[in-house]
Motif scaffolding. Structure first.
Motif, PDB file in Angstrom:
ATOM      1  N   VAL A  59      23.059  47.849 -39.195  1.00  0.00           N
ATOM      2  CA  VAL A  59      23.158  48.784 -38.474  1.00  0.00           C
ATOM      3  C   VAL A  59      23.607  49.827 -39.051  1.00  0.00           C
ATOM      4  N   GLU A 117      28.528  49.097 -36.718  1.00  0.00           N
ATOM      5  CA  GLU A 117      29.536  48.334 -37.841  1.00  0.00           C
ATOM      6  C   GLU A 117      30.553  47.474 -37.611  1.00  0.00           C
ATOM      7  N   HIS A 174      21.629  45.462 -48.161  1.00  0.00           N
ATOM      8  CA  HIS A 174      21.701  47.105 -47.714  1.00  0.00           C
ATOM      9  C   HIS A 174      21.737  47.293 -46.170  1.00  0.00           C
ATOM     10  N   GLY A 175      21.801  48.769 -46.264  1.00  0.00           N
ATOM     11  CA  GLY A 175      21.493  49.229 -44.840  1.00  0.00           C
ATOM     12  C   GLY A 175      20.735  49.824 -43.682  1.00  0.00           C
ATOM     13  N   ALA A 185      19.568  52.657 -43.867  1.00  0.00           N
ATOM     14  CA  ALA A 185      18.998  54.207 -44.422  1.00  0.00           C
ATOM     15  C   ALA A 185      18.679  55.108 -43.934  1.00  0.00           C
ATOM     16  N   ASP A 197      17.973  57.893 -44.635  1.00  0.00           N
ATOM     17  CA  ASP A 197      17.226  58.982 -45.115  1.00  0.00           C
ATOM     18  C   ASP A 197      15.458  58.510 -44.757  1.00  0.00           C
ATOM     19  N   ASN A 225      11.095  48.670 -48.217  1.00  0.00           N
ATOM     20  CA  ASN A 225      11.032  48.078 -48.887  1.00  0.00           C
ATOM     21  C   ASN A 225      11.632  46.785 -47.784  1.00  0.00           C
TER      22      ASN A 225
HETATM   23  P1  NAD Z   1      22.212  51.913 -47.361  1.00  0.00           P
HETATM   24  O1  NAD Z   1      21.641  50.911 -47.562  1.00  0.00           O
HETATM   25  O2  NAD Z   1      21.631  52.495 -45.675  1.00  0.00           O
HETATM   26  O3  NAD Z   1      21.430  53.064 -47.978  1.00  0.00           O
HETATM   27  C1  NAD Z   1      21.215  53.184 -49.388  1.00  0.00           C
HETATM   28  C2  NAD Z   1      20.972  54.044 -50.281  1.00  0.00           C
HETATM   29  O4  NAD Z   1      19.697  52.998 -50.546  1.00  0.00           O
HETATM   30  C3  NAD Z   1      19.370  54.517 -49.478  1.00  0.00           C
HETATM   31  O5  NAD Z   1      18.848  55.937 -50.202  1.00  0.00           O
HETATM   32  C4  NAD Z   1      18.504  54.183 -48.881  1.00  0.00           C
HETATM   33  O6  NAD Z   1      17.033  55.530 -48.510  1.00  0.00           O
HETATM   34  C5  NAD Z   1      18.258  53.430 -49.926  1.00  0.00           C
HETATM   35  N1  NAD Z   1      17.330  52.017 -49.305  1.00  0.00           N
HETATM   36  C6  NAD Z   1      18.931  51.153 -48.861  1.00  0.00           C
HETATM   37  N2  NAD Z   1      17.663  50.423 -48.196  1.00  0.00           N
HETATM   38  C7  NAD Z   1      16.457  50.106 -48.331  1.00  0.00           C
HETATM   39  C8  NAD Z   1      15.103  49.739 -48.264  1.00  0.00           C
HETATM   40  N3  NAD Z   1      15.014  48.156 -48.132  1.00  0.00           N
HETATM   41  N4  NAD Z   1      13.858  50.268 -48.904  1.00  0.00           N
HETATM   42  C9  NAD Z   1      14.234  51.238 -50.242  1.00  0.00           C
HETATM   43  N5  NAD Z   1      14.980  52.345 -50.215  1.00  0.00           N
HETATM   44  C10 NAD Z   1      16.417  51.419 -48.749  1.00  0.00           C
HETATM   45  O7  NAD Z   1      23.867  52.623 -47.649  1.00  0.00           O
HETATM   46  P2  NAD Z   1      24.216  53.948 -47.050  1.00  0.00           P
HETATM   47  O8  NAD Z   1      22.938  54.920 -46.493  1.00  0.00           O
HETATM   48  O9  NAD Z   1      25.688  54.043 -47.405  1.00  0.00           O
HETATM   49  O10 NAD Z   1      24.448  53.679 -45.248  1.00  0.00           O
HETATM   50  C11 NAD Z   1      23.477  54.129 -43.983  1.00  0.00           C
HETATM   51  C12 NAD Z   1      24.219  53.225 -42.826  1.00  0.00           C
HETATM   52  O11 NAD Z   1      23.649  51.190 -42.322  1.00  0.00           O
HETATM   53  C13 NAD Z   1      26.201  53.308 -42.421  1.00  0.00           C
HETATM   54  O12 NAD Z   1      26.243  53.652 -41.536  1.00  0.00           O
HETATM   55  C14 NAD Z   1      26.588  52.063 -43.317  1.00  0.00           C
HETATM   56  O13 NAD Z   1      27.898  51.858 -42.362  1.00  0.00           O
HETATM   57  C15 NAD Z   1      25.025  51.387 -42.577  1.00  0.00           C
HETATM   58  N6  NAD Z   1      25.268  49.785 -44.164  1.00  0.00           N
HETATM   59  C16 NAD Z   1      24.710  49.403 -42.793  1.00  0.00           C
HETATM   60  C17 NAD Z   1      24.455  47.622 -43.700  1.00  0.00           C
HETATM   61  C18 NAD Z   1      24.562  46.434 -42.606  1.00  0.00           C
HETATM   62  O14 NAD Z   1      24.202  46.404 -41.682  1.00  0.00           O
HETATM   63  N7  NAD Z   1      24.143  44.961 -44.010  1.00  0.00           N
HETATM   64  C19 NAD Z   1      24.402  47.189 -44.581  1.00  0.00           C
HETATM   65  C20 NAD Z   1      24.972  48.244 -45.253  1.00  0.00           C
HETATM   66  C21 NAD Z   1      25.491  49.832 -44.329  1.00  0.00           C
END
Ligand code: NAD
Ligand code: IPM
Ligand code: MN
Length: 370
Positions: free
Chosen positions: A75, A90, A289-290, A292, A294, A302
């Motif tokens: 989320v 969140e 992970h979140g 993502a 970007d 992934n």
């Molecule tokens: P993120 O984990 O979303 O991304 C961090 C980095 O890791 C980014 O560059 C992203 O492209 C990369 N990445 C993450 N998962 C990937 C995947 N499966 N494959 C390839 N690359 C991956 O963390 P963030 O950018 O700090 O947060 C983005 C949003 O997500 C925020 O709103 C945050 O609150 C939320 N978040 C949610 C959860 C959850 O739902 N459990 C966990 C973490 C963050």
């Protein structure tokens, strides 16, 4: 045949993309008669906010309560930066964890042999890595009261978050860690900051007392959380099970994820207490992970952390150990075959997209099952 109620909450950003791949596997397992899944899908996070004004509705909470397991994508995202704090994406995830009583978050970090070069660390440091972070998930500074921003008389503003733990909360998470260590390499590293925090002092004392009373056969050591962060990147293979609070566990598990090559690799299980009558636990499975933002919408994510989270669902909630092994072996095999999404590809290596990786894992599961 046993039938399992599975609630899918894809969420935002890459959540629906990686969940879609696992959905194909769920349907196939169902058609094969491995198990019968009653699947429902609902909204959570920003997607739920857009549709209902809430990051999770009471109806969705009711479905989560009634499910045998919840599979959660991710989320959040910049689109919801300015929504009210209580309704931010969140908050939906935090409500699920709190209301389902999911106090134990297991975050295993395994370095697949084929990915030993994908990590930012040297091969010898991470090759063969197999550790688990046991993160306390329903207490600490995430939920402590007061939690507020107040305006002072002089016009300044003050933000307050409260770190709070009771012995019961520490005891039950430490118990999960000790019991898990007994099934692994029999070592627990407990981590806090007793040098600056009262909660850290209590954490340390409570874990030590439980160890003395019931788990003397397990090796226990204590590391301050800052030093543990350093040790995780210096020599992570010294660890087996790490037990720590909600906030330190959040940070340290992102570090652990990078040891394995990418955040896109790390699954997790969030478990409640065992029901004494049924032996069942409430459970939610989610990648570390979140959403993502970007890479969302580009088909680049992934899906392995999501598949790994589903494998944990099969193992911990449904007792389908063979099916869980099958999924984990399929992940390992496609990596051995050289398949890489962009986040785990080395320089010059071809990368595939989310659905190609998902299809390859499904094909490998099918091949292994025959
Ligand atoms: P993120 O984990 O979303 O991304 C961090 C980095 O890791 C980014 O560059 C992203 O492209 C990369 N990445 C993450 N998962 C990937 C995947 N499966 N494959 C390839 N690359 C991956 O963390 P963030 O950018 O700090 O947060 C983005 C949003 O997500 C925020 O709103 C945050 O609150 C939320 N978040 C949610 C959860 C959850 O739902 N459990 C966990 C973490 C963050
Ligand atoms: C995680 C996430 C969550 C957390 C956010 C999205 C609330 O970072 O699961 O690691 O901080 O627990
Ligand atoms: Mn996190």
């Amino acid at each position: 045949m046993a039938s399992y109620k599975l609630l899918l909450l894809p969420g935002d950003g890459i959540g629906p993309e990686v969940m879609g791949e696992v959905g194909k596997l769920v349907s196939w397992l169902d058609r094969q008669g491995v198990a019968s899944f009653e699947t429902e899908t609902d909204l959570v996070g920003g997607a739920s906010y857009d549709a209902t004004g809430q990051s999770i509705t009471d109806a969705a909470m009711g479905r989560a309560m009634a499910a045998d397991a919840v599979l959660f994508g991710a989320v959040g995202g910049p689109k919801w930066d300015s929504v009210p704090y209580e309704a931010r994406p969140e908050a939906g995830l935090l409500r699920l964890r709190k209301d389902l009583g999911l106090f134990a978050n297991l975050r295993p970090a395994i370095c697949y042999p084929a990915l030993a070069d994908a990590s930012s660390l040297k091969r010898e440091i991470i090759e063969g890595l197999d550790i688990v972070i046991v993160r306390e998930l329903t207490g600490g500074v995430y939920f402590g009261e007061p939690k507020e921003i107040v305006t002072l008389e002089n016009g300044e503003r003050r933000g307050v978050d409260t770190q709070v733990y009771t012995t019961h909360e520490i005891d039950r998470i430490a118990r999960v860690a000790f019991e898990l260590a007994r099934k692994r390499r029999n070592k627990v590293t407990s981590s806090e900051k007793r040098n600056v925090m009262k909660c850290g002092v209590l954490w340390n004392q409570t874990v030590t007392a439980l160890h003395k009373a019931e788990f003397q056969d397990v090796v226990l050591e204590h590391q301050l959380a800052d030093a543990l962060g350093m040790q995780l990147v210096r020599w992570p293979k010294q660890f087996d099970v790490i037990v720590t609070d909600n906030l330190f566990g959040d940070m340290l598990s992102d570090v652990a994820a990078m040891l394995t090559g990418s955040l896109g690799m790390l699954p997790s299980a969030s478990l409640g207490a065992e029901d004494p009558k049924t032996g069942q636990r409430k459970a939610l499975y989610e990648p570390v992970h979140g959403s993502a933002p970007d890479i969302a919408g580009k088909g680049l994510a992934n899906p392995i952390a999501m598949f790994g989270s589903f494998a944990m669902t099969l193992r911990y909630s449904f007792g389908l150990l063979e099916a869980a092994d099958l999924v984990e072996r399929a992940i390992s095999n496609v990596l051995e075959q050289g398949l890489r999404t962009k986040d785990i590809a080395s320089a010059g290596q071809n990368a595939v997209g989310t659905s190609e990786m998902g299809d390859a894992i499904l094909r490998e599961v099918q091949a292994l099952a025959n």
